[in-house]
Design a protein around this motif. Structure first.
Motif, PDB file in Angstrom:
ATOM      1  N   ASP A 268      -6.452  -1.447   3.296  1.00  0.00           N
ATOM      2  CA  ASP A 268      -6.662  -2.058   4.609  1.00  0.00           C
ATOM      3  C   ASP A 268      -5.875  -1.349   5.705  1.00  0.00           C
ATOM      4  OD1 ASP A 268      -8.334  -4.002   3.529  1.00  0.00           O
ATOM      5  OD2 ASP A 268      -6.672  -5.384   3.134  1.00  0.00           O
ATOM      6  N   HIS A 269      -4.816  -0.624   5.312  1.00  0.00           N
ATOM      7  CA  HIS A 269      -3.927  -0.026   6.301  1.00  0.00           C
ATOM      8  C   HIS A 269      -3.845   1.497   6.195  1.00  0.00           C
ATOM      9  CE1 HIS A 269      -2.617  -4.109   7.175  1.00  0.00           C
ATOM     10  NE2 HIS A 269      -2.489  -4.285   5.880  1.00  0.00           N
ATOM     11  N   TYR A 270      -4.134   2.049   5.019  1.00  0.00           N
ATOM     12  CA  TYR A 270      -4.054   3.497   4.811  1.00  0.00           C
ATOM     13  C   TYR A 270      -5.294   3.962   4.047  1.00  0.00           C
ATOM     14  CZ  TYR A 270       0.934   2.898   5.862  1.00  0.00           C
ATOM     15  OH  TYR A 270       2.132   2.601   6.454  1.00  0.00           O
ATOM     16  N   THR A 271      -5.749   5.168   4.406  1.00  0.00           N
ATOM     17  CA  THR A 271      -6.836   5.818   3.681  1.00  0.00           C
ATOM     18  C   THR A 271      -6.468   7.275   3.447  1.00  0.00           C
ATOM     19  OG1 THR A 271      -8.518   4.356   4.647  1.00  0.00           O
ATOM     20  CG2 THR A 271      -9.277   6.441   3.706  1.00  0.00           C
TER      21      THR A 271
ATOM     22  N   GLU B  14       0.820  -1.203   0.000  1.00  0.00           N
ATOM     23  CA  GLU B  14       0.000   0.000   0.000  1.00  0.00           C
ATOM     24  C   GLU B  14       0.856   1.256   0.000  1.00  0.00           C
ATOM     25  OE1 GLU B  14      -3.179   0.156   2.823  1.00  0.00           O
ATOM     26  OE2 GLU B  14      -3.907  -1.862   2.328  1.00  0.00           O
ATOM     27  N   GLN B  15       1.970   1.204   0.738  1.00  0.00           N
ATOM     28  CA  GLN B  15       2.867   2.366   0.766  1.00  0.00           C
ATOM     29  C   GLN B  15       3.372   2.690  -0.642  1.00  0.00           C
ATOM     30  OE1 GLN B  15       4.474   3.351   4.087  1.00  0.00           O
ATOM     31  NE2 GLN B  15       6.106   4.664   3.370  1.00  0.00           N
ATOM     32  N   LEU B  16       3.807   1.668  -1.347  1.00  0.00           N
ATOM     33  CA  LEU B  16       4.303   1.866  -2.717  1.00  0.00           C
ATOM     34  C   LEU B  16       3.197   2.381  -3.628  1.00  0.00           C
ATOM     35  CD1 LEU B  16       6.438  -1.392  -2.982  1.00  0.00           C
ATOM     36  CD2 LEU B  16       7.351   0.942  -3.004  1.00  0.00           C
ATOM     37  N   ALA B  17       2.002   1.840  -3.482  1.00  0.00           N
ATOM     38  CA  ALA B  17       0.883   2.277  -4.311  1.00  0.00           C
ATOM     39  C   ALA B  17       0.542   3.740  -4.051  1.00  0.00           C
ATOM     40  CB  ALA B  17      -0.328   1.386  -4.059  1.00  0.00           C
TER      41      ALA B  17
END
Length: 306
Positions: free
Chosen positions: A152-155, A130-133
């Motif tokens: 799931d982890h960042y919004t 998610e960080q990379l995305a």
């Protein structure tokens, strides 16, 4: 081939120490100065005068150098919120005139997280994806368009997706030895794959896995740069090599087996061996940052010879 100096400041280095190394690297013709992103020493080093922040360091060096590439091997994805890291890296890119590269990893040093009160969550690789995305998504969003991400982890809701890096594509470097997820992350998000301290006979296999994954995901594997980070310890004589090995607390034979080490001719031969296995870029890990004569020797008698 290009050659970059790679430092481990958590073992003991001030900003001024790192500035001296970066300026020496630039003057001597190296292609880049990179540093680790850690806040706690490892092994027996005393760590004095204490840790320096990677991106604060790079911001300073961006204004005090003019040519060499600057970056991290590797920024831990657990240390900074991805949207904030995207701003930091883009800003330092502007400060440097477009010379920054982002080496980034999922994070691993749990004791360091405990010492600094940084959460060390489960599912590190899910968060890393998610960080990379988020980082690439923010940078790829057209000007004037906001960016929203729900994972799931960042919004993120209606992020302005600014600032953009000065470079049209700020290079992202991903390393690691995992057989499945790391190659997929490289194929999807990276500009460079870095093999960290690989055994010579393992390099071709690591690169082959990355290439196979790129082809499976319909990306041209030749779009990537294939690099290796290796300890460097060179002496103009055997005595000088052994003295430098002693200062960094390493066994001379072990260094010869695992790094770019020994006399200048040995170091050049070792580089040639890694090139034959597919390495295109070298990050030379310099563990004694106060020994600028060492960096000059490598430039003058190893790289120049190649």
């Amino acid at each position: 081939m290009d050659f970059r100096i790679f430092t481990e400041p958590q073992q003991g280095a001030s900003y001024d120490d790192l500035l001296a190394v970066a300026r020496a690297a630039e003057k001597l013709g190296f292609d880049g100065f990179f540093r680790s992103d850690h806040f706690m020493r490892m092994g027996s080093a005393d760590g004095l005068p204490g840790p320096t922040d990677a991106w604060t360091t790079l911001a300073g060096l961006a204004r005090e150098t003019s040519r060499i590439r600057l970056g991290t091997l590797m920024t831990s994805a657990t240390f900074r919120h991805p949207a904030i890291l995207a701003v930091q890296a883009a800003q330092v890119d502007h400060m440097s005139g477009g010379r920054v590269e982002l080496g980034i990893g999922a994070g691993w040093f749990e004791a360091e997280h405990r010492a600094f009160g940084i959460p060390f969550p489960p599912k590190l690789f899910d968060r890393f994806e998610e960080q990379l995305a988020i980082i690439t998504g923010l940078w790829d969003t057209p000007d004037g368009v906001s960016f929203t991400f729900r994972g799931d982890h960042y919004t993120l809701e209606d992020n302005p997706a600014l600032p953009k890096p000065l470079q049209s594509e700020l290079p992202i470097i991903i390393g690691g030895n995992g057989p499945t997820r790391t190659p997929e992350f490289v194929a999807r998000f990276a500009n460079e794959y870095n093999a960290a301290f690989p055994e010579l006979d393992a390099v071709r296999g690591r690169f082959g896995t990355i290439r196979d994954t790129c082809e499976r995901l319909e990306r041209n594997p030749d779009d990537l740069v294939y690099s290796a980070a290796l300890v460097a310890c060179v002496g103009s004589t055997e005595e000088e090599f052994r003295r430098r090995a002693s200062i960094i607390g390493r066994d001379p034979q072990e260094l010869r087996e695992h790094g770019i080490c020994g006399t200048p001719s040995e170091a050049a031969d070792r580089i040639g061996a890694f090139v034959r296995e597919g390495v295109e870029r070298f990050y030379l890990q310099i563990l004694d940052v106060n020994d600028l004569d060492h960096i000059e020797l490598i430039a003058r008698e190893v790289i120049a010879a190649l």
